[in-house]
Design an enzyme around this catalytic site. Structure first.
Site, short mmCIF file in Angstrom:
data_model
loop_
_atom_site.label_atom_id
_atom_site.label_comp_id
_atom_site.label_asym_id
_atom_site.label_seq_id
_atom_site.Cartn_x
_atom_site.Cartn_y
_atom_site.Cartn_z
N ARG A 79 -7.70 -24.67 11.86
CA ARG A 79 -7.25 -24.90 13.10
C ARG A 79 -6.48 -23.74 13.38
NH1 ARG A 79 -8.49 -30.57 14.50
NH2 ARG A 79 -8.74 -30.38 17.01
N HIS A 128 -4.53 -36.25 24.08
CA HIS A 128 -4.59 -36.24 22.51
C HIS A 128 -3.69 -35.23 22.17
CE1 HIS A 128 -8.94 -37.05 23.37
NE2 HIS A 128 -8.05 -38.44 23.67
N CYS A 136 8.09 -35.44 12.67
CA CYS A 136 8.34 -35.85 11.66
C CYS A 136 7.88 -36.97 11.54
CB CYS A 136 9.75 -36.13 11.64
SG CYS A 136 10.45 -36.83 9.59
N GLY A 196 -17.08 -29.78 29.95
CA GLY A 196 -17.15 -29.57 28.04
C GLY A 196 -17.23 -31.04 27.66
N THR A 197 -17.57 -32.24 27.63
CA THR A 197 -16.93 -33.44 26.95
C THR A 197 -18.25 -34.07 27.11
OG1 THR A 197 -14.73 -35.50 26.66
CG2 THR A 197 -16.15 -34.63 29.31
N SER A 198 -18.72 -34.45 25.96
CA SER A 198 -19.18 -35.57 25.18
C SER A 198 -18.92 -37.06 25.92
CB SER A 198 -19.40 -34.98 24.06
OG SER A 198 -17.67 -36.09 23.48
N ASN A 218 -21.86 -29.14 31.98
CA ASN A 218 -21.82 -29.25 30.52
C ASN A 218 -23.29 -28.68 30.53
OD1 ASN A 218 -22.31 -30.21 27.84
ND2 ASN A 218 -21.38 -31.75 28.28
N PRO A 219 -23.72 -28.03 29.56
CA PRO A 219 -24.81 -27.47 28.73
C PRO A 219 -26.60 -28.69 28.70
CG PRO A 219 -23.46 -26.45 27.61
CD PRO A 219 -22.94 -27.33 28.64
N ALA A 236 -19.65 -23.72 31.03
CA ALA A 236 -18.14 -23.29 31.59
C ALA A 236 -17.74 -23.01 32.00
CB ALA A 236 -17.02 -24.50 31.22
C1 BV8 Z 1 -7.42 -45.47 21.48
C2 BV8 Z 1 -7.17 -35.22 18.62
C3 BV8 Z 1 -5.71 -47.59 22.19
C4 BV8 Z 1 -7.23 -35.09 17.47
C5 BV8 Z 1 -8.93 -36.70 19.35
C6 BV8 Z 1 -11.43 -48.92 16.89
C7 BV8 Z 1 -10.21 -49.02 16.33
C8 BV8 Z 1 -8.82 -48.72 17.91
C9 BV8 Z 1 -9.85 -47.49 18.22
C10 BV8 Z 1 -11.45 -47.21 18.46
C11 BV8 Z 1 -12.17 -48.38 17.86
N1 BV8 Z 1 -13.14 -47.73 18.34
C12 BV8 Z 1 -13.27 -47.10 18.95
C13 BV8 Z 1 -11.63 -46.93 19.63
C14 BV8 Z 1 -11.67 -46.32 20.62
C15 BV8 Z 1 -11.56 -44.60 19.63
C16 BV8 Z 1 -12.70 -43.48 20.69
O1 BV8 Z 1 -12.87 -43.57 21.53
N2 BV8 Z 1 -13.73 -43.27 19.31
C17 BV8 Z 1 -15.00 -42.89 19.79
C18 BV8 Z 1 -14.91 -41.98 18.74
C19 BV8 Z 1 -15.71 -44.15 19.88
N3 BV8 Z 1 -9.66 -44.00 20.86
C20 BV8 Z 1 -9.33 -43.70 19.99
O2 BV8 Z 1 -8.62 -44.41 19.35
C21 BV8 Z 1 -8.31 -43.07 20.86
N4 BV8 Z 1 -6.66 -44.25 21.29
O3 BV8 Z 1 -8.04 -46.15 22.00
O4 BV8 Z 1 -5.66 -46.23 21.35
C22 BV8 Z 1 -6.18 -48.51 20.33
C23 BV8 Z 1 -5.18 -48.02 19.91
C24 BV8 Z 1 -4.58 -48.96 18.38
C25 BV8 Z 1 -6.05 -50.02 18.33
C26 BV8 Z 1 -6.57 -49.71 19.35
C27 BV8 Z 1 -6.74 -49.18 20.44
C28 BV8 Z 1 -7.76 -42.21 20.86
C29 BV8 Z 1 -8.58 -41.08 20.44
C30 BV8 Z 1 -8.00 -39.63 20.65
C31 BV8 Z 1 -8.54 -39.22 19.64
N5 BV8 Z 1 -7.94 -37.40 19.11
N6 BV8 Z 1 -8.41 -35.18 19.10
C32 BV8 Z 1 -7.56 -33.81 16.81
O5 BV8 Z 1 -8.56 -32.73 17.94
O6 BV8 Z 1 -8.04 -33.41 15.65
S1 BV8 Z 1 -10.88 -36.81 19.72
C33 BV8 Z 1 -11.44 -35.67 19.72
O7 BV8 Z 1 -12.87 -35.65 20.92
C34 BV8 Z 1 -10.82 -34.36 20.74
O8 BV8 Z 1 -9.90 -34.58 21.22
C35 BV8 Z 1 -11.86 -33.94 21.57
O9 BV8 Z 1 -11.44 -33.27 22.97
C36 BV8 Z 1 -12.50 -35.61 21.67
C37 BV8 Z 1 -13.15 -35.50 22.36
O10 BV8 Z 1 -14.50 -34.71 22.21
P1 BV8 Z 1 -15.23 -33.60 23.28
O11 BV8 Z 1 -13.68 -32.97 23.92
O12 BV8 Z 1 -15.80 -34.78 24.30
O13 BV8 Z 1 -16.32 -32.32 21.88
P2 BV8 Z 1 -17.19 -32.72 21.32
O14 BV8 Z 1 -17.32 -32.01 20.71
O15 BV8 Z 1 -17.11 -34.16 21.82
O16 BV8 Z 1 -18.01 -32.30 22.51
C38 BV8 Z 1 -18.27 -31.11 23.23
C39 BV8 Z 1 -18.61 -30.87 24.24
O17 BV8 Z 1 -19.13 -29.97 25.30
C40 BV8 Z 1 -20.04 -31.12 24.52
O18 BV8 Z 1 -21.30 -32.69 25.42
C41 BV8 Z 1 -21.07 -30.23 24.36
O19 BV8 Z 1 -22.31 -29.95 25.28
C42 BV8 Z 1 -19.84 -29.59 25.48
N7 BV8 Z 1 -20.70 -27.81 25.67
C43 BV8 Z 1 -20.76 -27.16 24.49
N8 BV8 Z 1 -20.24 -25.40 24.64
C44 BV8 Z 1 -20.29 -25.46 26.18
C45 BV8 Z 1 -20.17 -27.06 26.22
N9 BV8 Z 1 -19.63 -27.50 28.06
C46 BV8 Z 1 -18.56 -26.41 28.79
N10 BV8 Z 1 -19.41 -25.71 28.67
C47 BV8 Z 1 -19.84 -24.73 27.70
N11 BV8 Z 1 -20.08 -23.40 26.26
ZN ZN Z 2 12.72 -35.81 9.94
#
Ligand code: BV8
Ligand code: ZN
Length: 248
Positions: A79, A128, A136, A196-198, A218-219, A236
């Site tokens: 990436r 994020h 480290c 642009g977020t799901s 969002n489209p 966007a």
């Molecule tokens: C947390 C960095 C407290 C890494 C990312 C069990 C245990 C622990 C936590 C959880 C659990 N169950 C659920 C959770 C909460 C969990 C969560 O939300 N899970 C979801 C999947 C259900 N969240 C967490 O764990 C968060 N921490 O809760 O801490 C905690 C701590 C310990 C114990 C308990 C609680 C941390 C979440 C962060 C994860 N890291 N990214 C990396 O990038 O590699 S998240 C990842 O998804 C990216 O950051 C991304 O940004 C994010 C969201 O996705 P989107 O940005 O929306 O992207 P996506 O592809 O989904 O959608 C794109 C959209 O764009 C679509 O709608 C599409 O239609 C649209 N689009 C397309 N083209 C266009 C457009 N829009 C406009 N214009 C266009 N041209």
């Molecule tokens: Zn170190």
């Protein structure tokens, strides 16, 4: 919240959203991977959501890194290499213009690609983390490795510990204070632009339910679409430039 009016990018609705931005004191933009899609950066849950057939949820977790750090690093290095070839798009640049024209603007991004900063955005809250930062696993030292090609298993210069990407993985807490600051700004906002977020990842997605008026760009429909004040169905790069206040 009145039922949102969903149109295929109806100019009258874009004009209404633009007027809300132009007359707002405080605006927050919450962005996701979709704002970078037109730069050529694959989104997570769209067609490009899989990497070598693996799901983001299998790779962006501490457990995945503990189990196979080399696989996780190859995911992030691929990436990073891709990001080195892309540029900010008109949506990123329009958000810079909105920041310049609105008295109090905050950009809270879920993205780790730093394209907002490369476009010139200044007040950016990285919910994020950032893919060019590394940390480290042993001594906690962080460093910015933008533009560098990292080895398969990068090591800390200071202690030899295994470095990890400086992003927030699923199950990890967001950087201290960053979400709280974004939440306070969204609560006080006249307009929250959700671009642009799901809206599937929490707590980031919860920001989209705050603010006096919420405008989604969002489209596709999302779980938010039925709750926002205005849902603009379009890209966007096409819509956000139309939300920039026209200086008299
Ligand atoms: C947390 C960095 C407290 C890494 C990312 C069990 C245990 C622990 C936590 C959880 C659990 N169950 C659920 C959770 C909460 C969990 C969560 O939300 N899970 C979801 C999947 C259900 N969240 C967490 O764990 C968060 N921490 O809760 O801490 C905690 C701590 C310990 C114990 C308990 C609680 C941390 C979440 C962060 C994860 N890291 N990214 C990396 O990038 O590699 S998240 C990842 O998804 C990216 O950051 C991304 O940004 C994010 C969201 O996705 P989107 O940005 O929306 O992207 P996506 O592809 O989904 O959608 C794109 C959209 O764009 C679509 O709608 C599409 O239609 C649209 N689009 C397309 N083209 C266009 C457009 N829009 C406009 N214009 C266009 N041209
Ligand atoms: Zn170190």
């Amino acid at each position: 919240m009145p039922t949102p009016e969903v149109r295929n990018v109806d100019p009258a609705l874009i004009a209404r959203a633009a007027d809300w931005v132009a007359t707002a004191e405080r605006v927050v933009a919450l962005t996701g991977a979709g704002v970078s899609a037109e730069s050529g950066v694959p989104t997570f849950r769209g067609a490009g959501g899989f990497w070598r057939g693996r799901d983001l949820m299998e790779l962006a977790t501490p457990a995945a890194f503990a189990r196979d750090p080399e696989l996780v690093w190859s995911f992030y290095n691929d990436r990073r290499a891709k990001l080195a070839t892309v540029e900010p798009n008109p949506a990123h640049r329009a958000l810079v213009e909105i920041e310049r024209r609105v008295p109090h603007f905050t950009l809270a991004t879920q993205n780790v690609d730093r394209l907002h900063q490369r476009a010139g955005s200044r007040r950016v809250l990285e919910l994020h983390g950032a893919i060019d930062e590394v940390r480290c696993s042993d001594c906690g030292r962080t460093s910015n490795r933008a533009g560098e090609t990292l080895p398969a298993l990068p090591r800390c210069d200071a202690c030899g510990g295994l470095l990890r990407p400086g992003v927030v993985w699923f199950g990890e807490s967001l950087p201290t204070g960053v979400f709280e600051q974004a939440e306070a700004e969204a609560r006080a906002a006249d307009v929250v632009l959700v671009i642009g977020t799901s809206a599937l990842v929490y707590p980031a997605a919860s920001l989209a339910r705050l603010g006096r008026r919420v405008v989604e760009v969002n489209p596709d429909a999302t779980p938010l679409s039925s709750e926002v004040t205005l849902s603009l169905r379009g890209k966007a790069g096409e819509i956000v430039p139309q939300l920039v206040p026209r200086t008299p």
